[in-house]
Scaffold this motif. Structure first.
Motif, PDB file in Angstrom:
ATOM      1  N   VAL A 477       0.807  -1.217   0.000  1.00  0.00           N
ATOM      2  CA  VAL A 477       0.000   0.000   0.000  1.00  0.00           C
ATOM      3  C   VAL A 477       0.840   1.267   0.000  1.00  0.00           C
ATOM      4  N   PHE A 478       1.887   1.322   0.817  1.00  0.00           N
ATOM      5  CA  PHE A 478       2.670   2.551   0.877  1.00  0.00           C
ATOM      6  C   PHE A 478       3.324   2.858  -0.478  1.00  0.00           C
ATOM      7  N   ASP A 479       3.860   1.824  -1.113  1.00  0.00           N
ATOM      8  CA  ASP A 479       4.468   2.026  -2.433  1.00  0.00           C
ATOM      9  C   ASP A 479       3.417   2.450  -3.456  1.00  0.00           C
ATOM     10  N   GLU A 480       2.203   1.919  -3.324  1.00  0.00           N
ATOM     11  CA  GLU A 480       1.116   2.334  -4.214  1.00  0.00           C
ATOM     12  C   GLU A 480       0.756   3.800  -3.986  1.00  0.00           C
ATOM     13  N   MET A 481       0.778   4.225  -2.723  1.00  0.00           N
ATOM     14  CA  MET A 481       0.488   5.632  -2.412  1.00  0.00           C
ATOM     15  C   MET A 481       1.566   6.555  -2.982  1.00  0.00           C
ATOM     16  N   VAL A 482       2.804   6.122  -2.895  1.00  0.00           N
ATOM     17  CA  VAL A 482       3.900   6.912  -3.466  1.00  0.00           C
ATOM     18  C   VAL A 482       3.722   7.034  -4.975  1.00  0.00           C
ATOM     19  N   PHE A 496       2.973   1.677 -10.378  1.00  0.00           N
ATOM     20  CA  PHE A 496       1.769   1.101  -9.793  1.00  0.00           C
ATOM     21  C   PHE A 496       1.432  -0.275 -10.363  1.00  0.00           C
ATOM     22  N   GLU A 497       1.668  -0.472 -11.638  1.00  0.00           N
ATOM     23  CA  GLU A 497       1.186  -1.669 -12.332  1.00  0.00           C
ATOM     24  C   GLU A 497       1.687  -2.975 -11.706  1.00  0.00           C
ATOM     25  N   PHE A 501      -0.818  -6.091  -9.369  1.00  0.00           N
ATOM     26  CA  PHE A 501      -0.990  -7.535  -9.550  1.00  0.00           C
ATOM     27  C   PHE A 501      -0.469  -8.316  -8.337  1.00  0.00           C
ATOM     28  N   LYS A 502       0.604  -7.849  -7.752  1.00  0.00           N
ATOM     29  CA  LYS A 502       1.093  -8.492  -6.531  1.00  0.00           C
ATOM     30  C   LYS A 502       0.075  -8.347  -5.398  1.00  0.00           C
ATOM     31  N   HIS A 503      -0.537  -7.175  -5.344  1.00  0.00           N
ATOM     32  CA  HIS A 503      -1.525  -6.907  -4.296  1.00  0.00           C
ATOM     33  C   HIS A 503      -2.744  -7.818  -4.465  1.00  0.00           C
TER      34      HIS A 503
END
Length: 773
Positions: A477-482, A496-497, A501-503
């Motif tokens: 989540v934090f990396d997605e927010m960045v 994000f991509e 998929f990992k998420h």
């Protein structure tokens, strides 16, 4: 058939061809993510990046790593630290009469202040090369716990300079010149520090402080100097009335761009002698009748050289991150330490008092209602020590776990609040009559102090634990927010991509695992040990998986709204907290050698934590925005209905009897409880009375035999029938003296202090009995 082949090829192409995938799948998903997610400000990013992720990350992700936890070699006290605890700490305790400190002098004696300064009580975290002690976080925690069990005022006084304050900030961020000048002076007690963060307009919202500094040219020591003109108004600052050096947090502005190209630089920390012109300190607060120094500091148009910024001009604007990293350490050391001292004193004294005090012809601990409270006291004392040791140990191992320290702060202070309330309830009138012989009143009065400082508990539970935990502990989540905060859409999408998929894979795996464990009761889940705690670890794994999937669903459904749904997110935070508390208890149990006597405590605490997890998750399902989704989640996690129950009454009775009857176990689970050597020390008298009464066991057996033979009346205690027993030859004159001595100690425990009508002088509680009913 051809149709389905075409469909499969199209789906395959959709995912494999980058342009198509980004146009139809990941691009729209990224747009939605950016829309529902609130903007990630620089301040929020710094707060989230401060500290590190530790075992709480495993628990949040549904993957508790038992091997990592059990094999972790937690630090122990060094010989030097143990010697300080056994000698200097005990000596300081003899100098402090907590009743006089709080109710008469409102301060420590000059002797006590001098001793604390000269013996390094304010220098425990300062490096040795500057004259400090460089004690470990564990030693710091242990010392504060021991002191707090005697005097909360003394505990706070010692705690603050060794927590968030100039000493810590200088050690981590100070320039060499600042360290060389200030640290030796702090170490030898020449200077006493305080740190000013909270003000009338900004309490828990440290980022909203209105105190300002403006970079400008000014005169200092007769020379034109680049500096800062400050205005501040701070309150609740511990040690401020006696401090000689002030650490100050403020927002720094540079309208003329004398330091760089930014006008708004951000939160900055500076170090200012309190003797500096314009600095106002000394107005004192009175925090709930406690005697530790706490007060205000103000300044208007105070000019300081820019070199007084902690770390120098290069650290201008970096104060927020500095504070976040140091605050997390303070939460993990100081406040759990205070709480542990409280919980352990409450457990030890209440167990002994319940054994000595009789009502309706039997000891208080024989009543089931009292047993319920005693069981919780025993469990709280054990859990507080487990969490204190694990959390402080993590800091010593180089971790800066912001989420774990928030958990420790919130739950240990709440554990202490529960413990002192139970202790007061069982002591009854003994607990509410103030005086030198009341060992509970000071703890009871001081409890809200721990609840409110370093972030009030409402804030800590509702915003910090899950608010930080969801972003810091989640693997993606934090990396997605960045990525979402990236101003260039295409660049953000590239980041994000792969995360998306990992998420998705992560969430689906946790969903299937949570449902599978729910169907099987987690009986096939892996467990690190095939012993009495096997089922506990399996159930912790089950709740860890449940937390992971529930968190993902909440973030997916609510996005940034989850931040404002505090009651909902707090329930998820409760689950994370309970998993950490349970893990700490298991670690503590095995680290101490897995003593079978402690197994009932482990069973009680794990059962309680699992039950609390279920209550929190069902509350989450009931209150999530869509009731249909809530019902589906509930069936996913608890397919057969309720899975856990609170501890049974029989287990509560077992713990209560063990706490009251097994002195070795009682001392084992309350190691931080200070027992003084002075004849008038209330806790010492309590223990002496218990030892004296225990020594009467052979005589009590004689009395029972005599009562059975009708030599003595059937009703009456050993103290009431002593003279008749002596006359009847049941006991000897020497044995009669032994009973009298034990009875005198018993009465000293039961009686309470009395005062003259002007409340100026205490009467001797062991010789004078009140005439009042």
């Amino acid at each position: 058939m051809l149709f389905w082949i075409i469909v499969a090829v199209l789906i395959f192409a959709l995912f494999q061809v980058k342009s198509l995938r980004q146009q139809w799948i990941t691009g729209p998903a990224f747009k939605l993510f950016k829309k529902v997610l609130p903007p990630l400000t620089q301040t929020e990013r710094e707060a989230m990046e401060a500290g590190s992720v530790w075992v709480e990350g495993d628990l949040f992700s549904g993957k508790p790593d038992w091997q990592r936890l059990y094999s972790m070699a937690l630090p122990q006290l060094t010989a030097e630290e143990q010697s300080f605890l056994d000698n200097e700490v005990n000596e300081l305790m003899t100098m402090i009469d907590d009743f006089d400190v709080i109710h008469q002098d409102k301060d420590f004696t000059d002797e006590a202040w001098r001793y604390m300064r000269e013996k390094g009580f304010f220098a425990m975290i300062i490096p040795k090369e500057y004259g400090g002690k460089a004690f470990s976080a564990l030693a710091n925690s242990t010392i504060v716990s021991k002191i707090a069990s005697r005097s909360v005022s003394a505990g706070v006084t010692v705690m603050v300079p060794n927590s968030l304050g100039p000493g810590e900030l200088l050690s981590h961020y100070g320039t060499q010149q600042q360290k060389d000048y200030w640290l030796p002076r702090l170490a030898n007690g020449t200077d006493i520090p305080c740190f000013a963060l909270t003000g009338p307009e900004a309490g828990s919202d440290a980022g909203g402080i209105p105190d300002t500094g403006v970079v400008t040219m000014g005169e200092y020591e007769g020379k034109e100097t680049l500096g800062i003109r400050l205005n501040w108004d701070k309150r609740y600052i511990t040690l401020a009335p006696v401090a000689t050096v002030l650490g100050l947090a403020f927002k720094l502005y540079d309208p003329d761009k004398l330091l760089g190209d930014k006008e708004s630089i951000g939160i900055t920390c500076a170090l200012i002698p309190t003797s500096h012109p314009g600095v106002e300190v000394g107005q004192r607060h009175l925090p709930l009748e406690q005697a530790f120094m706490n007060g205000t500091t103000r300044g208007q148009d105070v000019f300081i050289p820019v070199d007084w910024i902690i770390g120098g001009p290069d650290y201008a604007g970096k104060g927020w991150r500095m504070l976040m990293e140091c605050l997390s350490a303070g939460r993990g050391i100081s406040l759990p330490a205070l709480s542990t001292g409280n919980a352990q004193l409450s457990a030890q004294t209440t167990a002994i008092y319940a054994s000595i005090r009789q009502q309706f012809g039997c000891s208080l601990y024989e009543f089931e209602g009292v047993q319920e409270g005693l069981a919780q006291l025993a469990a709280n004392a054990y859990q507080a020590e487990a969490v204190r040791h694990l959390t402080a140990g993590a800091i010593d191992l180089g971790q800066k776990p912001a989420v774990v320290t928030a958990i420790a702060k919130f739950h240990m202070t709440e554990v202490a609040r529960q413990s002192i309330n139970i202790a007061m309830d069982i002591h009854g009138g003994k607990g509410i009559q103030m005086g030198p012989n009341n060992y509970l009143a000071s703890l009871y009065m001081a409890m809200p102090v721990s609840i409110t400082v370093e972030g009030a508990n409402i804030l800590t539970r509702n915003l910090m634990i899950f608010g930080q935990g969801a972003t810091r502990c989640h693997p993606y989540v934090f990396d997605e927010m960045v990525a979402a905060a990236e101003p260039d859409f295409q660049a953000g999408l590239q980041q994000f991509e792969p995360l998306l998929f990992k998420h998705i894979k992560f969430a689906l795996g946790n969903a299937f695992a949570a449902f599978g464990h729910g169907l099987t009761g987690a009986r096939f889940a892996s467990a690190p040990k095939d012993d009495a705690n096997k089922r506990h670890t399996q159930q912790i794994l089950r709740m860890s998986k449940a937390l992971a999937i529930c968190s993902d669903i909440a973030m997916l459904m609510l996005g940034g709204e989850l931040k404002r749904r505090e009651m909902l997110s707090a329930r998820l935070g409760d689950v994370l907290s309970e998993l950490y508390l349970a893990s700490a208890v298991l670690k503590h149990f095995y680290s101490r050698g897995a003593d079978s006597k402690e197994q009932p405590l482990v069973d009680y605490l794990i059962q309680q934590s699992l039950y609390n997890c279920e209550v929190a998750l069902k509350g989450y399902c009931r209150h999530i925005s869509n009731p249909v989704i809530g019902t589906l989640i509930k069936r996913l996690v608890f397919p057969w209905g309720s899975a856990y129950q609170p501890p049974k009454d029989t287990l509560k009775t077992q713990l209560a009897l063990a706490l009251c009857q097994d002195k070795a176990l009682r001392d084992t689970i309350t190691p931080m409880c200070y027992v003084g050597q002075n004849a008038d020390d209330a806790v010492a008298v309590l223990n002496q009375a218990m030892d004296a009464i225990d020594a009467l066991t052979p005589l009590m057996n004689k009395f029972k035999a005599a009562q059975k033979a009708r030599t003595l009346p059937r009703k009456g205690s050993i103290f009431q029938l002593r003279e008749q027993a002596l006359a009847a030859g049941v006991i000897s004159a020497e044995e009669s003296v032994q009973i009298i001595a034990a009875d005198e100690l018993r009465k000293r425990v039961i009686n309470v202090d009395e005062f003259d009508f002007d409340l100026s002088q205490a009467s001797n509680a062991d010789t004078k009995i009140s005439h009042a009913a």
